[in-house]
Design a protein around this motif. Sequence first.
Motif, PDB file in Angstrom:
ATOM      1  N   ASN A  94     -13.387   6.595   2.892  1.00 31.19           N
ATOM      2  CA  ASN A  94     -11.990   6.771   3.279  1.00 31.19           C
ATOM      3  C   ASN A  94     -11.835   6.649   4.798  1.00 31.19           C
ATOM      4  O   ASN A  94     -12.688   7.090   5.563  1.00 31.19           O
ATOM      5  CB  ASN A  94     -11.498   8.140   2.811  1.00 31.19           C
ATOM      6  CG  ASN A  94      -9.987   8.258   2.903  1.00 31.19           C
ATOM      7  OD1 ASN A  94      -9.275   7.256   2.990  1.00 31.19           O
ATOM      8  ND2 ASN A  94      -9.493   9.483   2.884  1.00 31.19           N
ATOM      9  N   ASN A  95     -10.726   6.009   5.220  1.00 33.94           N
ATOM     10  CA  ASN A  95     -10.397   5.880   6.639  1.00 33.94           C
ATOM     11  C   ASN A  95     -11.500   5.201   7.443  1.00 33.94           C
ATOM     12  O   ASN A  95     -11.723   5.518   8.608  1.00 33.94           O
ATOM     13  CB  ASN A  95     -10.097   7.257   7.243  1.00 33.94           C
ATOM     14  CG  ASN A  95      -8.912   7.927   6.588  1.00 33.94           C
ATOM     15  OD1 ASN A  95      -7.935   7.266   6.242  1.00 33.94           O
ATOM     16  ND2 ASN A  95      -9.012   9.236   6.388  1.00 33.94           N
ATOM     17  N   GLU A 151      -9.635  -0.953   7.476  1.00 31.86           N
ATOM     18  CA  GLU A 151      -8.185  -1.084   7.579  1.00 31.86           C
ATOM     19  C   GLU A 151      -7.543  -1.328   6.217  1.00 31.86           C
ATOM     20  O   GLU A 151      -6.430  -0.884   5.956  1.00 31.86           O
ATOM     21  CB  GLU A 151      -7.828  -2.230   8.533  1.00 31.86           C
ATOM     22  CG  GLU A 151      -8.255  -1.983   9.975  1.00 31.86           C
ATOM     23  CD  GLU A 151      -7.954  -3.174  10.866  1.00 31.86           C
ATOM     24  OE1 GLU A 151      -7.258  -4.105  10.399  1.00 31.86           O
ATOM     25  OE2 GLU A 151      -8.414  -3.184  12.019  1.00 31.86           O
ATOM     26  N   ASN A 152      -8.238  -2.081   5.382  1.00 38.21           N
ATOM     27  CA  ASN A 152      -7.726  -2.396   4.052  1.00 38.21           C
ATOM     28  C   ASN A 152      -8.878  -2.456   3.064  1.00 38.21           C
ATOM     29  O   ASN A 152     -10.042  -2.579   3.441  1.00 38.21           O
ATOM     30  CB  ASN A 152      -6.984  -3.744   4.056  1.00 38.21           C
ATOM     31  CG  ASN A 152      -5.756  -3.737   4.938  1.00 38.21           C
ATOM     32  OD1 ASN A 152      -5.824  -4.085   6.108  1.00 38.21           O
ATOM     33  ND2 ASN A 152      -4.629  -3.334   4.382  1.00 38.21           N
ATOM     34  N   TYR A 153      -8.506  -2.403   1.772  1.00 38.14           N
ATOM     35  CA  TYR A 153      -9.494  -2.493   0.707  1.00 38.14           C
ATOM     36  C   TYR A 153      -9.037  -3.547  -0.291  1.00 38.14           C
ATOM     37  O   TYR A 153      -7.842  -3.695  -0.565  1.00 38.14           O
ATOM     38  CB  TYR A 153      -9.660  -1.144  -0.002  1.00 38.14           C
ATOM     39  CG  TYR A 153     -10.187  -0.063   0.917  1.00 38.14           C
ATOM     40  CD1 TYR A 153     -11.548   0.149   1.061  1.00 38.14           C
ATOM     41  CD2 TYR A 153      -9.310   0.734   1.662  1.00 38.14           C
ATOM     42  CE1 TYR A 153     -12.040   1.136   1.909  1.00 38.14           C
ATOM     43  CE2 TYR A 153      -9.788   1.714   2.519  1.00 38.14           C
ATOM     44  CZ  TYR A 153     -11.153   1.910   2.638  1.00 38.14           C
ATOM     45  OH  TYR A 153     -11.635   2.875   3.487  1.00 38.14           O
ATOM     46  N   TYR A 172      -5.147  -3.344  -0.723  1.00 37.34           N
ATOM     47  CA  TYR A 172      -4.485  -2.055  -0.531  1.00 37.34           C
ATOM     48  C   TYR A 172      -4.784  -1.553   0.868  1.00 37.34           C
ATOM     49  O   TYR A 172      -5.893  -1.723   1.384  1.00 37.34           O
ATOM     50  CB  TYR A 172      -4.966  -1.033  -1.563  1.00 37.34           C
ATOM     51  CG  TYR A 172      -4.826  -1.518  -2.983  1.00 37.34           C
ATOM     52  CD1 TYR A 172      -3.630  -1.374  -3.677  1.00 37.34           C
ATOM     53  CD2 TYR A 172      -5.889  -2.142  -3.635  1.00 37.34           C
ATOM     54  CE1 TYR A 172      -3.490  -1.831  -4.978  1.00 37.34           C
ATOM     55  CE2 TYR A 172      -5.764  -2.600  -4.936  1.00 37.34           C
ATOM     56  CZ  TYR A 172      -4.579  -2.442  -5.601  1.00 37.34           C
ATOM     57  OH  TYR A 172      -4.440  -2.904  -6.879  1.00 37.34           O
ATOM     58  N   GLY A 173      -3.796  -0.887   1.486  1.00 36.09           N
ATOM     59  CA  GLY A 173      -3.976  -0.367   2.825  1.00 36.09           C
ATOM     60  C   GLY A 173      -4.629   0.990   2.867  1.00 36.09           C
ATOM     61  O   GLY A 173      -5.096   1.430   3.921  1.00 36.09           O
ATOM     62  N   ASP A 174      -4.689   1.672   1.711  1.00 37.46           N
ATOM     63  CA  ASP A 174      -5.252   3.014   1.672  1.00 37.46           C
ATOM     64  C   ASP A 174      -5.842   3.223   0.281  1.00 37.46           C
ATOM     65  O   ASP A 174      -5.310   2.687  -0.714  1.00 37.46           O
ATOM     66  CB  ASP A 174      -4.150   4.049   1.949  1.00 37.46           C
ATOM     67  CG  ASP A 174      -4.700   5.463   2.055  1.00 37.46           C
ATOM     68  OD1 ASP A 174      -4.819   6.130   1.009  1.00 37.46           O
ATOM     69  OD2 ASP A 174      -5.033   5.879   3.180  1.00 37.46           O
ATOM     70  N   ILE A 175      -6.900   4.021   0.184  1.00 36.14           N
ATOM     71  CA  ILE A 175      -7.527   4.203  -1.125  1.00 36.14           C
ATOM     72  C   ILE A 175      -6.596   4.934  -2.086  1.00 36.14           C
ATOM     73  O   ILE A 175      -6.743   4.808  -3.310  1.00 36.14           O
ATOM     74  CB  ILE A 175      -8.871   4.950  -1.019  1.00 36.14           C
ATOM     75  CG1 ILE A 175      -8.675   6.364  -0.462  1.00 36.14           C
ATOM     76  CG2 ILE A 175      -9.848   4.180  -0.177  1.00 36.14           C
ATOM     77  CD1 ILE A 175      -9.951   7.191  -0.527  1.00 36.14           C
ATOM     78  N   ASN A 176      -5.625   5.678  -1.565  1.00 38.59           N
ATOM     79  CA  ASN A 176      -4.679   6.366  -2.434  1.00 38.59           C
ATOM     80  C   ASN A 176      -3.725   5.400  -3.127  1.00 38.59           C
ATOM     81  O   ASN A 176      -3.057   5.779  -4.094  1.00 38.59           O
ATOM     82  CB  ASN A 176      -3.881   7.400  -1.630  1.00 38.59           C
ATOM     83  CG  ASN A 176      -4.755   8.527  -1.104  1.00 38.59           C
ATOM     84  OD1 ASN A 176      -5.654   8.994  -1.800  1.00 38.59           O
ATOM     85  ND2 ASN A 176      -4.500   8.953   0.122  1.00 38.59           N
ATOM     86  N   GLU A 177      -3.663   4.147  -2.652  1.00 38.24           N
ATOM     87  CA  GLU A 177      -2.811   3.147  -3.284  1.00 38.24           C
ATOM     88  C   GLU A 177      -3.498   2.477  -4.473  1.00 38.24           C
ATOM     89  O   GLU A 177      -2.854   1.796  -5.279  1.00 38.24           O
ATOM     90  CB  GLU A 177      -2.424   2.073  -2.263  1.00 38.24           C
ATOM     91  CG  GLU A 177      -1.620   2.587  -1.077  1.00 38.24           C
ATOM     92  CD  GLU A 177      -1.346   1.493  -0.074  1.00 38.24           C
ATOM     93  OE1 GLU A 177      -1.656   0.314  -0.362  1.00 38.24           O
ATOM     94  OE2 GLU A 177      -0.824   1.797   1.026  1.00 38.24           O
TER      95      GLU A 177
END
Length: 475
Positions: A286-287, A290-292, A311-316
């Motif tokens: 995490n963090n 920048e993207n995944y 995705y821009g964040d793993i929560n997405e």
Amino acid sequence: MNRLFVFLLVSILLSGCSSDNDVVDNEGGVGDKENALLTISRGSNLEFYTDEIKDFTVEAVITGDDGSVLARNFIETSKEITFKADYDTNKTYDLHFVWRYIKTADDINPNDVINYSVQTFLDVSNRTYFYDLNSKGESSNDFTGVAKLNFNNIPNDLINTTYSTGFGSGNFGGAFTSNNYTFDLDVASDRSLLVYAYGETANKERRYVKREFSNGEIVTEDYNTLPKTIPVPISYPDLNDTAGLNTIRKSLFVYGFDSSTYSLKVDSDIQLNQEDQLKQQYHIPNNVFENYSIVGVTRLDDFLIRTHRSYGDINEIPEVYTPTDLRATITSYDFLNFEANTANNYDYFKVRTSYSNTSDGIAATKTFVWNVYGKATPNISIKLIDLVNKFTKEGDEFDITASDLSKGQLSIYNTSVITDQDDFVDMIIDNNSSLNSNNFSFESWISTSRAKTRSFKLPEMSKSELEDRYINLKY
């Protein structure tokens, strides 16, 4: 490290091979608009996938709808060439880039191999095309450097170690010594290279490190102080019921990437002959990036689908990964008269054929690959002229016709980013536009029926090599 992506700089000599009625302007001026077809601006670099290449040339050929050659010329490094010819401005024409090179003998093939690779773009427009396949200007000896990453104080139940450099990856790339583990890293010889590495214990805990390494550098990390990845559950639905076909392979890959770097493999999973839902815990830092990117590849009875989402964040990242619903039915596999019907919206297609002068592709001395690109139509219908003998040199003795080529293999693509045909063409011929393709989402459907009639034997591959082969499916 996978060496399929080693870069080779090639200088291409300008050769005057135009037909008698061609006018080739090397001064960069468009000239008479009545007969100016297009302008090609050649970059200074070339991406290539092997070390042992000689006699490389790339030629641009323009043909009319009747197969007649309107203009042709070899394109030179760092030059601009304007192609002119007398032609009917009410008719369309096609643009072909013809690569020719000799792959020298090696341990796998004892023969020198004459290779042709043709890119054909249907119904092109009059404009300037920039042909440059390597924006970073890397040299052929980029990855001759060596670095070491040491994990100290590793737990006794460590079951896996992996590293990724964006150009390749490796599992168990070093040696255990008591409670230490050493990665032997292939890195660039003349600059630092970003590396992502992790270790995994029996209880699925993963600790990782992401940093740049330079040639000769030795870095030691205390494993117990490294940050942990976050487990993210992702389910891959069973496609047998919805597609009415037998699923042969389902694969899911997780990549992290920054805007200025190649993507690095964060986690991956390969499942063979799975009839139930594929549900795994994917370990994502995490963090850190920048993207995944989440990339799913499913091989069914006679086609392969690939869905690439960013995705821009793993929560997405969704808990259920939904594959693409792109589908197509091929009604004629004849490359010169290829026809197919498509379902659901898509943007572009590619039809591929190939030839080898040996039945299994091993120990060949001549190969020919032809890719044809076009914009989406509900019913794909390609009527081509047999141009094989116009693409090949007489001295190479390619005594073949289009009937010797394999059946056509179809790929269709859908992306919300590349919406203009000119942009799509540019992405194919100019890697400056496609190096960061992980930044956007796209979907593809690829037929595999071609292998039923003409296939090439592949050597046994490790899991890492297999993953690289599936993840690097390109346009």
